[in-house]
Design an enzyme around this catalytic site. Structure first.
Site, PDB file in Angstrom:
ATOM      1  N   LYS A 148       0.812  -1.216   0.000  1.00 22.58           N
ATOM      2  CA  LYS A 148       0.000   0.000   0.000  1.00 22.58           C
ATOM      3  C   LYS A 148       0.848   1.270   0.000  1.00 22.58           C
ATOM      4  O   LYS A 148       0.472   2.289   0.564  1.00 22.58           O
ATOM      5  CB  LYS A 148      -0.987   0.017   1.175  1.00 22.58           C
ATOM      6  N   TRP A 203       5.893 -10.386  -8.783  1.00 23.33           N
ATOM      7  CA  TRP A 203       6.429 -10.471  -7.427  1.00 23.33           C
ATOM      8  C   TRP A 203       7.314 -11.708  -7.345  1.00 23.33           C
ATOM      9  O   TRP A 203       6.889 -12.807  -7.667  1.00 23.33           O
ATOM     10  CB  TRP A 203       5.296 -10.585  -6.414  1.00 23.33           C
ATOM     11  N   HIS A 234       7.651  -7.213  -2.078  1.00 26.24           N
ATOM     12  CA  HIS A 234       7.270  -6.596  -0.808  1.00 26.24           C
ATOM     13  C   HIS A 234       8.178  -7.098   0.317  1.00 26.24           C
ATOM     14  O   HIS A 234       7.940  -6.795   1.479  1.00 26.24           O
ATOM     15  CB  HIS A 234       5.829  -6.953  -0.447  1.00 26.24           C
TER      16      HIS A 234
END
Length: 285
Positions: free
Chosen positions: A45, A78, A101
């Site tokens: 986010k 990813w 991430h």
């Protein structure tokens, strides 16, 4: 569903069963990277999809044909997701673009060895928390965030957040060695002057683009224009296009936390942030 049914722990970090498996994370550790690979790293986010589009546009010289025919997860996958093994990324020509991430200290051994370029995007943690609160609340693959106050304390603690603590994540990347390997971008700077951020990124990636192309890329990647593009994401359990857009591109504004947190909650958040980040220099708004 209970957290135990939605998440699993790997090396002290929570991951979702929906996007990851222990096997996919182990596969990740054995990947061989190239010096000219490009990484986009973020805490969830913090502008990930936005950054993926910007880097894709830069590397294509502003040519949108690839961006319009391949979904995000295929163009800039990813590395820790289950899909990576199916994309045969080892067969793709250079330069390859990856997204992650993961905190810096969980990157695969090959990453530290070959030192590919990495772009780390940071965002005001209060806005990250608000965005995650809304996102988790609408997607069944995440645990119910509860009330905003409950989620605030969970976010600040970080131990049961997917990908771990925001504070640990940001510090891990800011404290990484070989600084010439990294470009650090602030989400807030991107909102304020996207052309400058595009130009900085292009320069970092050794991509020579004239002013007209930079302006063109910045225009295409303005938040309002990104919202008009529905990503072809078959792994996203969202029923309609409108819902899918609202999840990936909710508001994109700076300081939305002011519309949600009380004065007392904001002060408490700031106090915790100041303590946890006391040994790191960073700015947000």
């Amino acid at each position: 569903m209970a957290e135990a049914d939605l998440y699993f722990e790997y090396k002290g970090i929570y991951f979702t069963h929906f996007y990851h498996t222990p096997e996919s994370l182990k596969y990740l550790e054995e990947l061989s990277f190239r010096p000219d690979d490009i990484f986009i790293a973020t805490y969830p986010k913090s502008g990930t999809t936005w950054s993926q589009e910007i880097v894709s546009q830069i590397m294509s010289g502003g040519d949108s044909s690839t961006a319009e025919t391949l979904p995000y997860q295929d163009r800039t996958p990813w590395i820790e997701a289950t899909q990576l093994a199916d994309l045969h990324f080892e067969d793709r020509p250079s330069p390859r673009i990856f997204t992650t991430h993961l905190p810096y200290n969980m990157m695969p051994p090959s990453f530290y060895k070959v030192k590919p370029k990495a772009i780390y995007v940071m965002r005001n943690p209060k806005d990250v928390m608000i965005s995650a609160f809304h996102y988790f609340g609408k997607r069944p693959i995440y645990a119910d965030p509860g009330t905003l106050t409950e989620f605030l304390h969970k976010f600040l603690d970080g131990s049961k957040m997917p990908y771990g603590s925001w504070f640990d994540h940001v510090k891990s990347w800011l404290n990484a060695e070989d600084k010439e390997q990294f470009l650090y971008l602030n989400y807030e700077d991107m909102v304020q002057n996207l052309e400058n951020s595009v130009a900085r990124t292009a320069q970092f990636l050794d991509k020579s683009l004239d002013t007209e192309v930079i302006e063109k890329i910045a225009e295409k990647c303005l938040f309002k224009n990104m919202r008009n593009k529905v990503p072809d994401d078959s792994t996203n359990p969202i029923k309609s296009d409108d819902e899918r857009l609202s999840e990936l591109f909710r508001k994109g504004i700076v300081g939305d936390w002011k519309n949600h947190l009380s004065v007392e909650e904001a002060k408490y958040f700031d106090a915790v942030c100041k303590e946890k980040m006391r040994d790191v220099k960073c700015k947000w708004d």
